[in-house]
Structures are given as C-alpha cells and as structure tokens.
Design an enzyme around this catalytic site. Sequence first.
Site, PDB file in Angstrom:
ATOM      1  N   ASP A 208      49.822 -56.214   6.614  1.00  0.00           N
ATOM      2  CA  ASP A 208      49.461 -54.951   7.007  1.00  0.00           C
ATOM      3  C   ASP A 208      50.649 -54.593   7.194  1.00  0.00           C
ATOM      4  O   ASP A 208      51.635 -54.524   7.793  1.00  0.00           O
ATOM      5  CB  ASP A 208      48.382 -54.909   8.148  1.00  0.00           C
ATOM      6  CG  ASP A 208      47.627 -53.851   8.012  1.00  0.00           C
ATOM      7  OD1 ASP A 208      48.662 -52.659   8.336  1.00  0.00           O
ATOM      8  OD2 ASP A 208      46.836 -53.434   8.216  1.00  0.00           O
ATOM      9  N   ILE A 209      50.948 -53.035   6.482  1.00  0.00           N
ATOM     10  CA  ILE A 209      52.324 -52.440   6.776  1.00  0.00           C
ATOM     11  C   ILE A 209      52.102 -51.437   8.231  1.00  0.00           C
ATOM     12  O   ILE A 209      53.183 -51.226   8.582  1.00  0.00           O
ATOM     13  CB  ILE A 209      52.439 -51.387   5.673  1.00  0.00           C
ATOM     14  CG1 ILE A 209      51.298 -50.623   5.285  1.00  0.00           C
ATOM     15  CG2 ILE A 209      53.278 -52.119   4.380  1.00  0.00           C
ATOM     16  CD1 ILE A 209      51.774 -49.410   4.365  1.00  0.00           C
TER      17      ILE A 209
ATOM     18  N   HIS B 186      38.007 -55.721   3.366  1.00  0.00           N
ATOM     19  CA  HIS B 186      39.190 -56.404   3.795  1.00  0.00           C
ATOM     20  C   HIS B 186      38.834 -57.046   5.055  1.00  0.00           C
ATOM     21  O   HIS B 186      38.398 -56.347   5.791  1.00  0.00           O
ATOM     22  CB  HIS B 186      40.644 -55.666   3.749  1.00  0.00           C
ATOM     23  CG  HIS B 186      40.348 -54.350   4.661  1.00  0.00           C
ATOM     24  ND1 HIS B 186      39.808 -53.217   4.022  1.00  0.00           N
ATOM     25  CD2 HIS B 186      40.888 -53.820   5.636  1.00  0.00           C
ATOM     26  CE1 HIS B 186      39.681 -52.374   4.788  1.00  0.00           C
ATOM     27  NE2 HIS B 186      40.531 -52.464   6.014  1.00  0.00           N
TER      28      HIS B 186
ATOM     29  N   GLN C 193      36.264 -47.610   9.124  1.00  0.00           N
ATOM     30  CA  GLN C 193      36.999 -48.517   7.996  1.00  0.00           C
ATOM     31  C   GLN C 193      37.993 -47.057   7.271  1.00  0.00           C
ATOM     32  O   GLN C 193      37.035 -45.981   7.189  1.00  0.00           O
ATOM     33  CB  GLN C 193      35.982 -48.764   6.934  1.00  0.00           C
ATOM     34  CG  GLN C 193      36.332 -49.283   5.609  1.00  0.00           C
ATOM     35  CD  GLN C 193      35.513 -49.645   4.654  1.00  0.00           C
ATOM     36  OE1 GLN C 193      34.347 -49.677   4.796  1.00  0.00           O
ATOM     37  NE2 GLN C 193      36.056 -50.455   3.738  1.00  0.00           N
TER      38      GLN C 193
ATOM     39  N   HIS D  24      40.811 -58.377   8.468  1.00  0.00           N
ATOM     40  CA  HIS D  24      42.056 -58.266   9.187  1.00  0.00           C
ATOM     41  C   HIS D  24      42.277 -59.638  10.016  1.00  0.00           C
ATOM     42  O   HIS D  24      41.329 -60.076  10.723  1.00  0.00           O
ATOM     43  CB  HIS D  24      42.201 -57.227  10.245  1.00  0.00           C
ATOM     44  CG  HIS D  24      41.769 -55.689   9.803  1.00  0.00           C
ATOM     45  ND1 HIS D  24      43.020 -55.007   9.667  1.00  0.00           N
ATOM     46  CD2 HIS D  24      40.920 -55.075   9.606  1.00  0.00           C
ATOM     47  CE1 HIS D  24      42.800 -53.905   9.443  1.00  0.00           C
ATOM     48  NE2 HIS D  24      41.613 -53.819   9.001  1.00  0.00           N
TER      49      HIS D  24
HETATM   50  P1  AMP Z   1      40.624 -50.211   8.019  1.00  0.00           P
HETATM   51  O1  AMP Z   1      40.117 -49.657   6.707  1.00  0.00           O
HETATM   52  O2  AMP Z   1      40.462 -49.300   9.247  1.00  0.00           O
HETATM   53  O3  AMP Z   1      40.033 -51.588   8.333  1.00  0.00           O
HETATM   54  O4  AMP Z   1      42.298 -50.516   7.929  1.00  0.00           O
HETATM   55  C1  AMP Z   1      42.932 -50.328   6.856  1.00  0.00           C
HETATM   56  C2  AMP Z   1      44.307 -51.052   7.100  1.00  0.00           C
HETATM   57  O5  AMP Z   1      44.930 -51.126   5.845  1.00  0.00           O
HETATM   58  C3  AMP Z   1      45.194 -50.582   8.161  1.00  0.00           C
HETATM   59  O6  AMP Z   1      45.439 -51.609   9.294  1.00  0.00           O
HETATM   60  C4  AMP Z   1      46.424 -50.161   7.241  1.00  0.00           C
HETATM   61  O7  AMP Z   1      47.530 -50.246   8.051  1.00  0.00           O
HETATM   62  C5  AMP Z   1      46.326 -50.869   6.210  1.00  0.00           C
HETATM   63  N1  AMP Z   1      46.922 -50.478   4.900  1.00  0.00           N
HETATM   64  C6  AMP Z   1      47.070 -49.283   4.454  1.00  0.00           C
HETATM   65  N2  AMP Z   1      47.586 -48.992   3.450  1.00  0.00           N
HETATM   66  C7  AMP Z   1      48.389 -50.439   3.227  1.00  0.00           C
HETATM   67  C8  AMP Z   1      49.493 -50.836   2.320  1.00  0.00           C
HETATM   68  N3  AMP Z   1      49.813 -49.902   1.372  1.00  0.00           N
HETATM   69  N4  AMP Z   1      49.947 -51.932   2.463  1.00  0.00           N
HETATM   70  C9  AMP Z   1      49.262 -52.632   3.444  1.00  0.00           C
HETATM   71  N5  AMP Z   1      48.677 -52.313   4.387  1.00  0.00           N
HETATM   72  C10 AMP Z   1      47.947 -50.981   4.222  1.00  0.00           C
END
Ligand code: AMP
Length: 137
Positions: A29-30, A98, A92, A100
């Site tokens: 995760d970035i 995904h 989300q 975590h």
């Molecule tokens: P969520 O949809 O709320 O469960 O979280 C989406 C996750 O994706 C967040 O923790 C972001 O930091 C992560 N994220 C978004 N874009 C990227 C990316 N290009 N590479 C890695 N992680 C990402």
Amino acid sequence: MDCIFCKIVAGQLPGIKVFEDARSLAFMDINPRSDGHCLIIPKTHSPTLFDIGMEDLAAVMNTAKKVAMAIKASLAPDGMLVYQLNGRVAMQLVDHFHIHLVPRWENDGVDLSHGFQPGDLDKIRAVAGKIIEALSA
Ligand code: AMP
Ligand code: ZN
C-alpha cells in the site's frame, strides 16, 4: 476499464509487488497505515466480496495467509489487522476487491480514522524487500 488495481496487475501503473500466483497479487500500500501494509487482490476485476468468485477468493485468502506469515517472520509485529471494505458506505475507495494486511506493534499510534498519509517510497521498497526475502526462505 479505469481501475488502478487492474492497471497494476497489467503493469500499466507501478506497484511494489511482493508475491503473485495465477489468480492473485500482493503489493505494498502506498499510503501505509504501518510498516509492511500490504494489499492482496484477485488479478481478475471484481469490485467487492459480493461479486468475487469462490476460486479467486480462495486464491486471495491463500496469498493473504502466505504474505501474513512472511510479514510476521520478517518484521516481527505484535499483531496484525486484516480488513476488507465493501462499498462507499463502508469506506471502500478502490472498487477492486482487496484485503488489507496491517502489521501492528504495541503503541504504534495507528488510527484508522485518520486520512491517508503518503508513505516514503524508499522505505516501502526496503520493507517489501524484507517480506520478499521471507517469502523465498
Ligand atoms: P480502501 O478501498 O479504502 O480499502 O483502500 C484503498 C487502499 O488502496 C488505500 O489504503 C490506498 O492507500 C491504497 N492505494 C490506492 N492507490 C494505490 C496504488 N496505486 N498503489 C498501492 N496502494 C494504493
Ligand atoms: Zn480492477
């Protein structure tokens, strides 16, 4: 389809990958909530738990376990937060299923109610290297 995680799978966007098999991909995760924060996704696009097929789900869970064990071995966390969100109301943000994996340490100050904080890419790459090493041990 305009999906950032599909683009990472396809190599059209950069991703710090730690593991993949035929159906699933694990990458960093970035905006990490803690050091070692990983995401596990199916390679085929499914928005949520309601859409994902059983074979993809099984592959993703299998990879989540494998990567969790590698995080445990390489980073020695005190525990691990595992979560998966479905729909905007559940917070989300990326509509590609995904899971975590967020390693936790005593008094690490992780607060999920805080917004995203961009991580230091060099540090994320270094942590990924440790996880990759543990995966191949
Ligand atoms: P969520 O949809 O709320 O469960 O979280 C989406 C996750 O994706 C967040 O923790 C972001 O930091 C992560 N994220 C978004 N874009 C990227 C990316 N290009 N590479 C890695 N992680 C990402
Ligand atoms: Zn997608």
